[in-house]
Design a protein around this motif. Structure first.
Motif, PDB file in Angstrom:
ATOM      1  N   THR A  25      80.874  76.620 114.832  1.00 17.97           N
ATOM      2  CA  THR A  25      82.183  77.115 114.395  1.00 17.97           C
ATOM      3  C   THR A  25      82.508  76.717 112.961  1.00 17.97           C
ATOM      4  O   THR A  25      82.944  77.527 112.154  1.00 17.97           O
ATOM      5  N   ALA A  26      82.297  75.436 112.656  1.00 18.82           N
ATOM      6  CA  ALA A  26      82.657  74.957 111.326  1.00 18.82           C
ATOM      7  C   ALA A  26      81.810  75.672 110.290  1.00 18.82           C
ATOM      8  O   ALA A  26      82.303  76.120 109.247  1.00 18.82           O
ATOM      9  N   CYS A  27      80.535  75.804 110.587  1.00 10.99           N
ATOM     10  CA  CYS A  27      79.646  76.489 109.655  1.00 10.99           C
ATOM     11  C   CYS A  27      80.004  77.964 109.556  1.00 10.99           C
ATOM     12  O   CYS A  27      80.003  78.540 108.479  1.00 10.99           O
ATOM     13  N   HIS A  28      80.330  78.558 110.702  1.00  6.74           N
ATOM     14  CA  HIS A  28      80.647  79.991 110.687  1.00  6.74           C
ATOM     15  C   HIS A  28      81.811  80.295 109.745  1.00  6.74           C
ATOM     16  O   HIS A  28      81.722  81.203 108.931  1.00  6.74           O
ATOM     17  N   ILE A  29      82.902  79.519 109.869  1.00  4.88           N
ATOM     18  CA  ILE A  29      84.057  79.863 109.034  1.00  4.88           C
ATOM     19  C   ILE A  29      83.870  79.398 107.597  1.00  4.88           C
ATOM     20  O   ILE A  29      84.656  79.715 106.737  1.00  4.88           O
ATOM     21  N   ARG A  30      82.818  78.640 107.365  1.00  3.36           N
ATOM     22  CA  ARG A  30      82.516  78.296 105.981  1.00  3.36           C
ATOM     23  C   ARG A  30      81.278  79.063 105.497  1.00  3.36           C
ATOM     24  O   ARG A  30      80.461  78.549 104.756  1.00  3.36           O
ATOM     25  N   SER A  31      81.160  80.295 105.968  1.00  6.24           N
ATOM     26  CA  SER A  31      80.189  81.266 105.437  1.00  6.24           C
ATOM     27  C   SER A  31      78.740  81.089 105.863  1.00  6.24           C
ATOM     28  O   SER A  31      77.835  81.472 105.126  1.00  6.24           O
ATOM     29  N   ALA A  32      78.497  80.545 107.045  1.00  3.87           N
ATOM     30  CA  ALA A  32      77.115  80.468 107.516  1.00  3.87           C
ATOM     31  C   ALA A  32      76.433  81.841 107.580  1.00  3.87           C
ATOM     32  O   ALA A  32      75.266  81.948 107.230  1.00  3.87           O
ATOM     33  N   PRO A  33      77.158  82.915 108.003  1.00  7.22           N
ATOM     34  CA  PRO A  33      76.473  84.205 108.064  1.00  7.22           C
ATOM     35  C   PRO A  33      75.888  84.626 106.711  1.00  7.22           C
ATOM     36  O   PRO A  33      74.779  85.155 106.649  1.00  7.22           O
ATOM     37  N   GLN A  34      76.607  84.342 105.632  1.00  9.76           N
ATOM     38  CA  GLN A  34      76.084  84.698 104.303  1.00  9.76           C
ATOM     39  C   GLN A  34      74.868  83.848 103.943  1.00  9.76           C
ATOM     40  O   GLN A  34      73.938  84.321 103.317  1.00  9.76           O
ATOM     41  N   ILE A  35      74.903  82.573 104.345  1.00  6.25           N
ATOM     42  CA  ILE A  35      73.769  81.683 104.070  1.00  6.25           C
ATOM     43  C   ILE A  35      72.525  82.226 104.782  1.00  6.25           C
ATOM     44  O   ILE A  35      71.448  82.314 104.203  1.00  6.25           O
ATOM     45  N   LEU A  36      72.728  82.621 106.042  1.00  2.12           N
ATOM     46  CA  LEU A  36      71.600  83.153 106.812  1.00  2.12           C
ATOM     47  C   LEU A  36      71.018  84.385 106.116  1.00  2.12           C
ATOM     48  O   LEU A  36      69.813  84.500 105.922  1.00  2.12           O
ATOM     49  N   GLN A  37      71.928  85.273 105.697  1.00  2.00           N
ATOM     50  CA  GLN A  37      71.477  86.488 105.013  1.00  2.00           C
ATOM     51  C   GLN A  37      70.666  86.161 103.769  1.00  2.00           C
ATOM     52  O   GLN A  37      69.623  86.745 103.512  1.00  2.00           O
TER      53      GLN A  37
ATOM     54  N   PHE B 177      83.173  83.567 118.980  1.00  3.96           N
ATOM     55  CA  PHE B 177      83.096  82.795 120.224  1.00  3.96           C
ATOM     56  C   PHE B 177      82.515  83.617 121.369  1.00  3.96           C
ATOM     57  O   PHE B 177      81.775  83.106 122.203  1.00  3.96           O
ATOM     58  N   LEU B 178      82.852  84.896 121.412  1.00  2.00           N
ATOM     59  CA  LEU B 178      82.289  85.719 122.484  1.00  2.00           C
ATOM     60  C   LEU B 178      80.796  85.930 122.282  1.00  2.00           C
ATOM     61  O   LEU B 178      80.035  86.017 123.245  1.00  2.00           O
ATOM     62  N   ASP B 179      80.376  85.969 121.030  1.00  2.00           N
ATOM     63  CA  ASP B 179      78.946  86.070 120.759  1.00  2.00           C
ATOM     64  C   ASP B 179      78.269  84.819 121.323  1.00  2.00           C
ATOM     65  O   ASP B 179      77.208  84.879 121.942  1.00  2.00           O
ATOM     66  N   PHE B 180      78.930  83.679 121.112  1.00  2.00           N
ATOM     67  CA  PHE B 180      78.387  82.420 121.629  1.00  2.00           C
ATOM     68  C   PHE B 180      78.299  82.445 123.151  1.00  2.00           C
ATOM     69  O   PHE B 180      77.249  82.193 123.729  1.00  2.00           O
ATOM     70  N   THR B 181      79.398  82.765 123.825  1.00  2.00           N
ATOM     71  CA  THR B 181      79.373  82.686 125.289  1.00  2.00           C
ATOM     72  C   THR B 181      78.448  83.737 125.904  1.00  2.00           C
ATOM     73  O   THR B 181      77.787  83.475 126.894  1.00  2.00           O
ATOM     74  N   ARG B 182      78.375  84.924 125.308  1.00  2.00           N
ATOM     75  CA  ARG B 182      77.488  85.913 125.917  1.00  2.00           C
ATOM     76  C   ARG B 182      76.034  85.448 125.797  1.00  2.00           C
ATOM     77  O   ARG B 182      75.224  85.664 126.677  1.00  2.00           O
ATOM     78  N   ARG B 183      75.700  84.778 124.697  1.00  6.76           N
ATOM     79  CA  ARG B 183      74.335  84.265 124.580  1.00  6.76           C
ATOM     80  C   ARG B 183      74.077  83.127 125.556  1.00  6.76           C
ATOM     81  O   ARG B 183      72.963  82.915 125.999  1.00  6.76           O
ATOM     82  N   GLU B 184      75.111  82.333 125.813  1.00  4.91           N
ATOM     83  CA  GLU B 184      74.919  81.122 126.601  1.00  4.91           C
ATOM     84  C   GLU B 184      75.172  81.312 128.086  1.00  4.91           C
ATOM     85  O   GLU B 184      74.909  80.408 128.873  1.00  4.91           O
ATOM     86  N   SER B 185      75.706  82.453 128.484  1.00  7.35           N
ATOM     87  CA  SER B 185      75.939  82.696 129.902  1.00  7.35           C
ATOM     88  C   SER B 185      74.604  82.561 130.636  1.00  7.35           C
ATOM     89  O   SER B 185      73.589  83.057 130.179  1.00  7.35           O
ATOM     90  N   CYS B 186      74.645  81.873 131.789  1.00  4.29           N
ATOM     91  CA  CYS B 186      73.369  81.647 132.470  1.00  4.29           C
ATOM     92  C   CYS B 186      72.897  82.917 133.158  1.00  4.29           C
ATOM     93  O   CYS B 186      71.759  83.035 133.560  1.00  4.29           O
TER      94      CYS B 186
ATOM     95  N   ALA C  18      82.927  77.326 135.090  1.00  3.66           N
ATOM     96  CA  ALA C  18      83.930  77.199 134.038  1.00  3.66           C
ATOM     97  C   ALA C  18      83.497  77.823 132.727  1.00  3.66           C
ATOM     98  O   ALA C  18      84.330  78.103 131.873  1.00  3.66           O
ATOM     99  N   LEU C  19      82.205  78.081 132.559  1.00  9.38           N
ATOM    100  CA  LEU C  19      81.795  78.750 131.323  1.00  9.38           C
ATOM    101  C   LEU C  19      82.458  80.121 131.254  1.00  9.38           C
ATOM    102  O   LEU C  19      83.096  80.464 130.272  1.00  9.38           O
ATOM    103  N   GLY C  20      82.321  80.884 132.322  1.00 10.35           N
ATOM    104  CA  GLY C  20      82.940  82.205 132.362  1.00 10.35           C
ATOM    105  C   GLY C  20      84.456  82.131 132.461  1.00 10.35           C
ATOM    106  O   GLY C  20      85.166  82.862 131.787  1.00 10.35           O
ATOM    107  N   LYS C  21      84.932  81.194 133.277  1.00  9.66           N
ATOM    108  CA  LYS C  21      86.373  81.109 133.512  1.00  9.66           C
ATOM    109  C   LYS C  21      87.161  80.782 132.250  1.00  9.66           C
ATOM    110  O   LYS C  21      88.353  81.051 132.165  1.00  9.66           O
ATOM    111  N   THR C  22      86.521  80.156 131.291  1.00 10.74           N
ATOM    112  CA  THR C  22      87.241  79.807 130.067  1.00 10.74           C
ATOM    113  C   THR C  22      86.805  80.653 128.872  1.00 10.74           C
ATOM    114  O   THR C  22      87.416  80.573 127.816  1.00 10.74           O
ATOM    115  N   ALA C  23      85.761  81.433 129.043  1.00 15.09           N
ATOM    116  CA  ALA C  23      85.240  82.208 127.916  1.00 15.09           C
ATOM    117  C   ALA C  23      86.281  83.103 127.238  1.00 15.09           C
ATOM    118  O   ALA C  23      86.269  83.250 126.023  1.00 15.09           O
TER     119      ALA C  23
END
Ligand code: FMN
Ligand code: FES
Lengths: 154, 554
Positions: free
Chosen positions: A79-91, B447-456, B503-508
């Motif tokens: 999260t911290a990296c994301h809002i500090r432009s990690a996507p651009q770094i990756l690119q 965050f949704l990108d994160f949870t969709r990747r991490e959903s078991c 709780a992963l899904g319940k809080t996602a």
């Protein structure tokens, strides 16, 4: 030689089901990946079907079937990296190194991955090259990092 | 040589190491040896001092002089300054960003002086690789006290009365969990320390394990005594090699000193600890998944209804699972008593909270604050406010299970229940500050990108629901949002919350729900005006100039 190494790794375990993940970790640490023959051997050693070994190996993000580059680059997408432009770094890194996330350069010099969080969030955005963490990156610093490290390597 | 003696503490946390702290440490040692100063100057390695952003950090005791952003080239001058006629190096002092004034002592730096560092008291002060240092500050005395002066029941009573609450979900009372595990039938029981720290944007467990591993071990041994377990595991995430290394050293040293192993300190109590390295799966932080992962399986949470881990955990035996910070609190409670612990914090949230304060805030780092402190005090007094003259927009707590709170919550007290009422949660302690340049739709998408990747993947509401939500959010950030999307997101959230089995899904959906609740206008701008007010969503930036609102913005 590889046979020998594998045998040595296995010999330090009892072959219990709960040894599976530590064994996979040890094999990967030594071989840089999980070779198919090794997974078969591990399955026999523990006494479970090979599909089960594969199912565990594919569940965890740490395990890989393909080799890493000599310089393994991990870009944090926390999260911290994301809002500090990690996507651009990756690119930027994708551009400089010429591969996309999840790929390895044909000469095996670089491999590029993202990770959920490196745990150095106060220095966001961060990347890791092998074991070293580089923080407070900007696209320019990322570019420099790779052009100098390219020069440094023979 | 004068009889002036000093200790140079150099932080060897991951943050400082990334700035070259290891080389600075060895260079300091060399320089001191070269000049034959070994008698008067001691060089010591410590764990994380907290102010990671200003690293590498050096503290010189007994004066508590604080140097930040130290470079290898500074070493000779630092050593010179320690000579009898030497003076502290003003240029390495922390300079107040507002007044520009140098502040020599760390206790005077705003980042530190509003904190209450009790769990973290040793981090940055002792050498985590030297048990002698830990013993010198009273380490393992709580274990002695528990073993020889208290019955297991008394230990549990002490923890119960203290009011200590865990971090998972709604802050479950630790003492009640311990009691449930103690009374659960079964001879064989286990202790697990959850050091998975899967939440992105959080590093407090890492810093504690790296900086003060013995406190965690001591808490686990006491827990073992209290519930009647002989074996414990520390589950450490794959990305934390330094934590693993320090814990291994600590375990070996504790065994040598008789704090671990058979017949601990001659009390007749046996207990040992093993490290299990996770293999990278966020869901393995969940108790039933974590247990399966130690058993060598895929980390899939068990469906409800199911017995609690305290009754049937590792190999179906009663298992006590607590977070790193929870265990690190235990020696303090045993040593100083529950009354001391309960005297701090708020009515229902006792003690302190540890946060990884990061994002768009001037001072990033690891902080420990009394429960009940306001978000404003944390972000503005300790954090030094938003850099670059930007406006505060939101603060995210609780990671992927938490939410984003807007400025109207700045005066809200930080405690378990207030955060939940506001739609967020304490979680594992990430606190990410966002400014006007952060797009809240992008954050929800993130965050949704994160949870969709991490959903078991085993239950449909979580696996397909989070995917569906992600796609809608992705469309919105690309200018393809439709007017009905907000309602659709709310409906999907409801279904996922009620239908998921863990709780992963319940809080996602929480990050989406709070951003819609507090920043609906931003969603509408993306959908209706095809405009990203924060200027983050690339496809929608070009429209910015054409929007009438741009004129009104500062
Ligand atoms: C998906 C998921 C991930 C979790 N990740 C963690 C984690 O990384 N660390 C942790 O301590 N607890 C995590 N938890 C909470 C744990 O299941 C458990 O409640 C907690 O470790 C109990 O410790 P405490 O009561 O001492 O806080 C997670 C829960 C879920 C559902
Ligand atoms: S968010 Fe990138 S290191 Fe934690």
């Amino acid at each position: 030689m590889k046979e020998e190494l594998l045998r040595r790794i296995l010999s330090s375990y009892k072959g219990r089901r709960e040894d599976l993940i530590p064994i996979l970790q040890a094999v990967q640490a030594n071989f840089g990946r999980l070779p198919e023959e090794a997974m078969l051997r591990i399955a026999r050693f523990i006494g479970i079907p090979e599909s089960e070994v594969y199912s565990v190996a594919s569940f965890y993000t740490q395990f890989r079937l393909t080799p890493l580059g000599r310089k393994h680059v991990t870009v944090c997408r926390g999260t911290a990296c994301h809002i500090r432009s990690a996507p651009q770094i990756l690119q930027e890194i994708e551009k400089v190194v010429g591969i996309e996330e999840g790929e390895v350069t044909p000469d095996l010099e670089y491999s590029l991955e993202t990770v959920a969080c490196i745990g150095c969030c106060a220095l966001a955005p961060c990347i890791r090259i092998n074991r070293d963490v580089y923080g407070e990156l900007t696209p320019e610093r990322a570019r420099e990092l790779f052009s100098t490290s390219k020069q440094m390597s023979p | 040589m004068s009889n002036r003696r000093c200790t140079v503490l150099i932080c060897q946390g991951t943050g400082c190491i990334s700035g070259g702290a290891e080389q600075i440490f060895s260079s300091l040692e060399e320089e001191v040896t070269r000049l034959n100063l070994g008698e008067s100057v001691q060089i010591k390695r410590t764990g994380c001092h907290g102010f990671c952003q200003r690293g590498p950090l050096i503290v010189i005791e007994p004066e508590s002089i604080f140097y930040s952003k130290v470079k290898l080239d500074d070493v000779p001058e630092i050593v010179q300054s320690l000579l009898p006629e030497g003076k502290p190096l003003e240029r390495l002092f922390y300079h107040d960003p507002v007044t520009g004034k140098p502040i020599p002592h760390y206790g005077d730096i705003p980042f530190y002086n509003k904190q209450e560092r009790t769990v973290l008291r040793n981090c940055g002060h002792i050498d985590p690789e030297d048990i002698g240092d830990f013993l010198a500050v009273g380490g393992y005395e709580a274990l002695r006290k528990a073993l020889f002066d208290m019955t297991p029941e008394q230990v549990i009573e002490e923890v119960k009365h203290s009011g200590l609450r865990g971090l998972g979900g709604a802050g479950f009372p630790t003492g009640r969990k311990w009691e449930a595990c103690r009374v659960a039938p079964g001879e064989e029981k286990y202790i697990i320390c959850n050091g998975d720290e899967g939440d992105p944007g959080a590093f407090q467990d890492r810093s504690t394990m790296e900086g003060d591993p013995h406190s965690v071990l001591e808490g686990m041994i006491i827990a073992g005594y209290a519930i009647g377990a002989k074996k414990g595991f520390v589950y450490v995430r794959a990305e934390y090699p330094l934590a693993v290394k320090r814990l291994k050293i600590a375990i070996t040293q504790a065994r040598e000193e008789g704090f671990l192993g058979k017949d601990i300190l001659g009390s007749g109590f046996d207990f040992d600890i093993e490290i299990f390295q996770g293999a990278g799966a966020f869901v393995c932080g969940e108790s039933t998944a974590l247990v399966l992962s130690i058993q060598g399986k895929r980390g899939m949470p068990k469906p409800l209804p199911r017995p609690r881990t305290a009754e049937a955990g590792l190999w179906d035996k009663p298992t006590l699972l607590n977070n790193v910070k929870t265990f690190a609190n235990i020696p303090l409670i045993i040593n100083r008593g529950w009354k001391w612990f309960a005297s701090r914090g708020t009515e229902k949230s006792k003690g302190t909270a540890i946060f990884s304060l990061t994002g768009k805030v001037a001072n990033c780092g690891l902080i420990e604050v009394p429960m009940g402190i306001t978000l404003r005090e944390v972000i503005y007094d300790i954090g030094g406010g938003i850099p670059g003259g930007k406006a505060f927009k939101a603060v995210q707590t609780g990671g992927p299970s938490g939410g984003c709170l807007p400025a109207s919550f700045l005066d809200m007290p930080v405690d378990f229940d207030s955060l939940i009422t506001a739609g967020s949660m304490m979680g594992s302690g990430g606190m990410v500050v966002m400014d006007e340049d952060t797009c809240m739709v992008d954050v929800a998408r993130y965050f949704l990108d994160f949870t969709r990747r991490e959903s078991c993947g085993q239950c449909i509401p979580c696996r397909l629901g989070t995917e569906q939500m992600f796609e809608i959010l992705d469309d919105i950030t690309k200018g393809q949002g439709r007017p009905e999307d907000i309602e659709l997101l709310l409906e999907l959230s409801d279904a996922i919350i009620h239908g998921s089995l863990c709780a992963l899904g319940k809080t996602a959906p929480n990050p989406v729900l709070t951003t819609i609740r507090y920043f609906r206008g931003e969603y509408e701008a993306h959908i209706d005006e095809k405009w990203c007010p924060a200027g983050v969503c690339r496809e929608l930036i070009k429209e910015k100039g054409s929007s009438p609102e741009t004129v009104g913005r500062k």
